[in-house]
Design a protein around this motif. Structure first.
Motif, mmCIF file in Angstrom:
data_model
loop_
_atom_site.group_PDB
_atom_site.id
_atom_site.type_symbol
_atom_site.label_atom_id
_atom_site.label_comp_id
_atom_site.label_asym_id
_atom_site.label_seq_id
_atom_site.Cartn_x
_atom_site.Cartn_y
_atom_site.Cartn_z
ATOM 1 N N LEU A 43 0.828 -1.203 0.000
ATOM 2 C CA LEU A 43 0.000 0.000 0.000
ATOM 3 C C LEU A 43 0.863 1.254 0.000
ATOM 4 C CD1 LEU A 43 -2.766 1.358 0.204
ATOM 5 C CD2 LEU A 43 -2.622 1.104 2.694
ATOM 6 N N ARG A 44 1.939 1.240 0.788
ATOM 7 C CA ARG A 44 2.831 2.402 0.813
ATOM 8 C C ARG A 44 3.470 2.636 -0.543
ATOM 9 N NH1 ARG A 44 5.934 1.174 6.572
ATOM 10 N NH2 ARG A 44 4.197 1.754 7.953
ATOM 11 N N CYS A 45 3.904 1.582 -1.197
ATOM 12 C CA CYS A 45 4.500 1.737 -2.532
ATOM 13 C C CYS A 45 3.489 2.293 -3.527
ATOM 14 C CB CYS A 45 5.036 0.390 -3.011
ATOM 15 S SG CYS A 45 6.466 -0.215 -2.087
ATOM 16 N N ALA A 46 2.244 1.808 -3.447
ATOM 17 C CA ALA A 46 1.212 2.302 -4.358
ATOM 18 C C ALA A 46 0.940 3.785 -4.133
ATOM 19 C CB ALA A 46 -0.067 1.488 -4.171
ATOM 20 N N LEU A 47 0.906 4.221 -2.863
ATOM 21 C CA LEU A 47 0.672 5.632 -2.571
ATOM 22 C C LEU A 47 1.815 6.504 -3.080
ATOM 23 C CD1 LEU A 47 -0.842 5.431 1.037
ATOM 24 C CD2 LEU A 47 -2.042 5.894 -1.107
ATOM 25 N N LEU A 50 1.413 6.831 -6.807
ATOM 26 C CA LEU A 50 0.314 7.738 -7.127
ATOM 27 C C LEU A 50 0.728 9.194 -6.933
ATOM 28 C CD1 LEU A 50 -2.778 5.883 -5.611
ATOM 29 C CD2 LEU A 50 -2.258 6.248 -8.035
ATOM 30 N N TRP A 51 1.465 9.464 -5.848
ATOM 31 C CA TRP A 51 1.937 10.841 -5.615
ATOM 32 C C TRP A 51 2.895 11.281 -6.721
ATOM 33 C CZ3 TRP A 51 6.871 12.793 -4.813
ATOM 34 C CH2 TRP A 51 6.909 14.140 -4.429
ATOM 35 N N LEU A 52 3.806 10.395 -7.120
ATOM 36 C CA LEU A 52 4.754 10.747 -8.181
ATOM 37 C C LEU A 52 4.039 11.026 -9.495
ATOM 38 C CD1 LEU A 52 7.668 8.218 -7.516
ATOM 39 C CD2 LEU A 52 7.716 10.690 -7.206
ATOM 40 N N LEU A 53 3.047 10.205 -9.826
ATOM 41 C CA LEU A 53 2.315 10.408 -11.065
ATOM 42 C C LEU A 53 1.531 11.725 -11.037
ATOM 43 C CD1 LEU A 53 0.994 6.788 -11.791
ATOM 44 C CD2 LEU A 53 2.799 8.019 -12.996
#
Length: 244
Positions: A43-47, A50-53
């Motif tokens: 979940l942390r990696c996905a967040l 998402l922030w980078l994108l």
């Protein structure tokens, strides 16, 4: 007589073999919560992704707008009217700005705008050629007030904050408030310089059609006009109540 060790090691039976208990105590233990922490790491990696994108998308959007505004300025035609250039220089000097000011016209904008930091350019819609000199002075004063206040610095920092903190709703609420406050400050400078609040309010309303804007431009009519006009008349009423 048989001798026995004074401190015999305790033993434990494992699969039919006898092993010292001390060896069992020193054997590596498998963490019991490793399997449970795997979803949290994912979940942390996905967040983070998402922030980078999101940040990258906003950076590309603002960068594209900056390039489009830069090209717009290059296509704009410098003002050939000496009276307008003289009025711009006179207002800039009265506001305390000593740098060069370029005034140009374009058919690609419906509202006046400002672009540039070291060499700012005031962009006027081609339709404003038909305005009177007094009304043009109001428009020039507003745009030159942005230059005198160094609003480009605040606008650039605001864009950086939006790219970094885009996920927080408070960021956009504060950003809208800052844009409105920036315009209201320039409106106050115009009223103080010209002493024509009603004429200035009419000029704002005349530019209230949906503008063709670039994000990189500081546009004169790109913020809630109702709030700005109310601010102008509130300022006028306060000055009328002030004795002396």
């Amino acid at each position: 007589e048989p001798t026995h060790p004074t401190n015999p090691l305790p033993t434990a039976a494992v699969s039919g073999n006898v092993l010292p208990t001390a060896a069992l105590a020193t054997s590596p233990r498998v963490p019991q919560d490793r399997a449970g922490s795997a979803p949290l790491v994912g979940l942390r990696c996905a967040l983070v992704w998402l922030w980078l994108l999101g940040a990258l998308w906003l950076c590309l959007r603002y960068g594209h707008s900056y390039v489009a505004a830069w090209r717009l300025v290059r296509r704009a035609e410098p003002i050939a009217d000496d009276s307008i250039r003289a009025a711009a220089n006179r207002i800039a000097a009265a506001l305390g700005y000593r740098g060069p000011v370029r005034v140009a016209t374009t058919t690609e904008l419906d509202s006046p705008g400002l672009f540039g930091i070291l060499h700012p350019t005031v962009l006027l819609p081609d339709a404003l050629r038909s305005w009177s000199a007094a009304d043009l002075e109001l428009v020039l004063c507003h745009e030159l007030a942005h230059i005198q206040r160094r609003d480009w610095i605040g606008a650039a920092m605001q864009r950086v904050a939006e790219c970094v903190m885009f996920f927080h709703p408070l960021t956009w609420w504060l950003s809208r408030g800052l844009r409105l406050e920036r315009e209201c400050c320039c409106d106050s400078i115009v009223v103080a310089h010209t002493g024509r609040p009603q004429a200035y309010a009419r000029a704002l309303l005349a530019l209230s059609s949906p503008p063709r804007r670039h994000v990189a431009l500081l546009a004169m009519s790109g913020n809630p006009l109702v709030d700005r006009v109310a601010h102008i008349f509130n300022q006028e009423s306060k000055s009328m109540r002030t004795p002396g």
